[in-house]
Write an enzyme that holds these catalytic residues in place. Structure first.
Site, PDB file in Angstrom:
ATOM      1  N   LYS A 186       0.810  -1.124  -0.026  1.00  0.00           N
ATOM      2  CA  LYS A 186      -0.095  -0.190  -0.095  1.00  0.00           C
ATOM      3  C   LYS A 186       0.920   1.279   0.154  1.00  0.00           C
ATOM      4  O   LYS A 186       2.109   1.161   0.086  1.00  0.00           O
ATOM      5  CB  LYS A 186      -1.141   0.001   1.248  1.00  0.00           C
TER       6      LYS A 186
HETATM    7  C1  LIG Z   1      -5.462  -4.259   0.959  1.00  0.00           C
HETATM    8  C2  LIG Z   1      -6.929  -4.250   1.080  1.00  0.00           C
HETATM    9  C3  LIG Z   1      -7.584  -4.348   2.247  1.00  0.00           C
HETATM   10  C4  LIG Z   1      -6.998  -5.188   3.314  1.00  0.00           C
HETATM   11  O1  LIG Z   1      -5.970  -4.516   3.749  1.00  0.00           O
HETATM   12  P1  LIG Z   1      -5.166  -5.485   4.937  1.00  0.00           P
HETATM   13  O2  LIG Z   1      -4.589  -4.272   5.517  1.00  0.00           O
HETATM   14  O3  LIG Z   1      -4.174  -6.165   4.236  1.00  0.00           O
HETATM   15  O4  LIG Z   1      -6.212  -5.938   5.731  1.00  0.00           O
HETATM   16  C5  LIG Z   1      -8.999  -4.135   2.080  1.00  0.00           C
HETATM   17  N1  LIG Z   1      -9.555  -3.550   1.058  1.00  0.00           N
HETATM   18  C6  LIG Z   1      -8.964  -3.324   0.006  1.00  0.00           C
HETATM   19  C7  LIG Z   1      -9.610  -2.784  -1.219  1.00  0.00           C
HETATM   20  C8  LIG Z   1      -7.562  -3.700  -0.020  1.00  0.00           C
HETATM   21  O5  LIG Z   1      -6.850  -3.500  -1.184  1.00  0.00           O
END
Ligand SMILES: *Cc1c(COP(=O)(O)O)cnc(C)c1O
Length: 383
Positions: A186
């Site tokens: 991210k």
């Molecule tokens: C990555 C992601 C999540 C989950 O995030 P985590 O921190 O890995 O639990 C939820 N929604 C979307 C759209 C994502 O891309």
């Protein structure tokens, strides 16, 4: 000499993060503590609010789960979300005891279409869960108008949208809750990590309790130099707290968030120009009076137009040493949801079409000029 494989979504980690992690390990306090509190303050400041509205947790999935519990969702309540999202969005709705309802996307923005939301409202609808796909803001004016008309809670999945803004307002702060991810791929990373924004300070208190076993507020203080404090378990919570080791990374990542955003914008624009004459569908330009977070750069490979199937394109890119992603095969393509809810992908044709033709190219601030050129050459080389 063959060039190294470009790992999709590899984060840019600086010396500061490494030194802060080491300092945390040496401090003797590696669990939830002062660095998590500092990270909540820094993130709140970035979002233009105060830390009374923020709770750091160990993932966005956890954030979504407890935000929905704190929103008061009950069994049988329906939550409308997009079929073009990561499975965690839908799983969190199910874990919160509610029923997910999918509303198709607008094929131009790839975000949930407000008209589709309106058509899926029933007397049991309690909440809307928009996902700002790839970092492009959803049509929040229309979404908030629907929510107000029907008295619905709004929980934003901002996993792609740390830097996103829409009509002067920051993503995650439109509705009752905003949930952020600091997963390794991210825009800000802590390894695993997440954050809940709540408009209502009381809701953040509940989120913090839910994130730490249901123990009364700020139970982590019990081992501090203020002296041992008894805690009380006030509900059956979860183990979703962020550690100081994670916050140590996040503090320095956040300090560089705008710098990295500028670099990704540059790469995004390079791709837009480099692929203009190819038969691929490029992402729409950001809309006026919005800020795109440039989390994903996705192109559509339509077999008829491109003369190559999406999955064959993925293979060619991998063979050229370039890591690629698929965001996402639409939710109703997966067997679990088909079995549980009887969903068929054809009922959400826009998400199905995007999911079957989309490819994400690397867009990390870590990419250097040579990497970007290699990616461009590899894509153009296919055509
Ligand atoms: C990555 C992601 C999540 C989950 O995030 P985590 O921190 O890995 O639990 C939820 N929604 C979307 C759209 C994502 O891309």
């Amino acid at each position: 000499m063959t060039k190294p494989f470009i790992v999709f979504g590899a984060p840019l980690i600086g010396r500061e993060e490494i030194d802060e992690v080491v300092a945390t390990l040496e401090s003797g306090w590696i669990g939830t503590g002062p660095r998590v509190a500092a990270f909540e303050r820094a993130f709140a400041e970035y979002k233009g609010t105060s830390s009374e509205h923020m709770a750091a947790v160990n993932s966005c999935t956890a954030a979504l789960h407890i935000a929905m519990i704190a929103a008061g969702l009950e069994p049988g309540d329906e939550v409308i979300t997009t079929p073009l999202t990561f499975c965690a969005t839908v799983n969190a709705i199910i874990h919160a005891g509610a029923t997910p309802v999918l509303a198709d996307i607008d094929p131009a923005t790839m975000n949930i279409d407000p008209r589709e939301i309106a058509s899926r409202i029933t007397p049991r609808t309690r909440a809307l869960l928009p996902v700002h796909f790839a970092g492009r803001p959803c049509a929040m004016d229309a979404i908030m108008a629907i929510a107000e008309r029907h008295g619905l809670k709004v929980i934003e999945d901002c996993a792609h949208a740390i830097e996103t803004e829409y009509h002067g307002c920051k993503a995650g702060t439109f509705g009752h809750f905003g949930c952020f991810s600091f997963y390794v791929t991210k825009n800000v990373v802590t390894g695993e990590g997440g954050m809940v924004y709540a408009r209502n300070e009381g809701d953040i208190g509940r989120v913090k309790i839910l994130a730490l076993h249901g123990m009364s507020k700020d139970a982590w203080h019990r081992f501090s130099d203020k002296g041992y404090k008894h805690y009380q378990v006030v509900e059956c919570g979860f183990k979703y707290n962020m550690m100081d080791i994670q916050a140590a990374i996040g503090l320095h990542q956040l300090a560089r968030v705008e710098h990295n955003w500028l670099r990704r914008q540059e790469i995004w624009n390079r791709y837009q120009e480099a692929f203009f004459d190819l038969p691929v569908t490029r992402p729409a330009d950001p809309e006026p009076d919005t800020r795109h977070a440039y989390h994903l750069y996705t192109i559509l490979i339509d077999k008829e137009r491109c003369g190559i199937a999406r999955d064959d394109f993925l293979d060619l890119m991998t063979r050229a040493g370039i890591g690629v992603g698929v965001h996402y095969l639409s939710i109703p393509e997966h067997p679990y949801y088909q079995k549980r809810f009887g969903w068929q992908a054809e009922a959400w044709p826009n998400a199905m079409r995007v999911g079957r033709s989309t490819v994400s190219l690397p867009l990390s601030a870590r990419l250097n000029e040579d990497d970007v050129q290699r990616i461009i050459d590899a894509v153009r080389g296919v055509f």
